[in-house]
Design an enzyme around this catalytic site. Structure first.
Site: not given
Ligand code: AMP
Length: 186
Positions: A13, A88, A127, A133, A144
């Site tokens: 994404k 989410r 990654r 990360r 996740r």
């Molecule tokens: P991402 O970069 O989208 O994979 O997000 C990394 C982390 O940020 C996720 O595993 C969550 O802990 C938090 N996060 C990102 N977007 C959301 C969301 N819409 N709702 C809740 N937590 C989020």
């Protein structure tokens, strides 16, 4: 064009949103990136979010919605947007629909990147080495993916019910996937 980008962790994404934003000339809004910036800056929100993110769990709906409302208060979203990492879960999907209805900026398309679990795991392991990360370690990755299956996958049906869902195979080179996305958006 107003797009929601859906897909499991590791589905590409972020990569595709980064390329699409130049092609479509719209901002890329990533809730994960906004949260990582808050963690790095040590803001009160970042302090709350840090351990939740490291564990691979979801930050509370209220916190993320507040962030999103603030971001959608900026003028550039009038041109359109690519939203990555939100919604989410179904509560967030409904909150987003309400927010965007209020702004008169409803979602045009929800784009789902389909990637097999084996490839997701391989990409996330790659990654972890390349980017370091905090949530790409094996335990957080497992969590996740679990959270995605339990809470985020139902969001696909939500957009299908609205007639906005477009599915694109997310396997292949970055360029091939981008072209698939562009043609799927029509
Ligand atoms: P991402 O970069 O989208 O994979 O997000 C990394 C982390 O940020 C996720 O595993 C969550 O802990 C938090 N996060 C990102 N977007 C959301 C969301 N819409 N709702 C809740 N937590 C989020």
């Amino acid at each position: 064009m107003r797009i929601v980008l859906l897909g499991a962790p590791g589905s590409g994404k972020g990569t595709q949103a980064g390329l699409l934003k130049s092609r479509l000339n719209v901002p890329h809004i990533s809730t994960g990136e906004i949260l990582r910036a808050a963690v790095a800056a040590g803001t009160p929100l970042g302090i709350v979010a840090k351990s939740v993110m490291e564990a691979g769990a979801l930050v509370s709906d209220d916190i993320v919605l507040g962030m999103l409302e603030e971001r959608f208060g900026q003028a550039d979203v009038q041109r359109g947007f690519i939203l990555d990492g939100y919604p989410r879960n179904l509560i967030q999907a409904q909150a987003l629909e309400q927010l965007l209805a209020k702004l008169n900026l409803p979602v045009d398309k929800a784009l789902q990147l389909d990637v097999s679990e084996d490839l997701l795991l391989a990409r996330l392991a790659g990654r972890a080495k390349a980017e370091g990360r905090a949530d790409d370690n094996p335990q957080s990755v497992g969590n996740r993916l679990h959270v995605y299956q339990q809470q985020t996958a139902p969001v696909i049906d939500y957009y299908q019910g609205m007639g906005a869902l477009v599915r694109v195979p997310g396997e292949g080179t970055v360029e091939v996937i981008l072209e698939r996305i562009i043609s799927a958006l029509g």
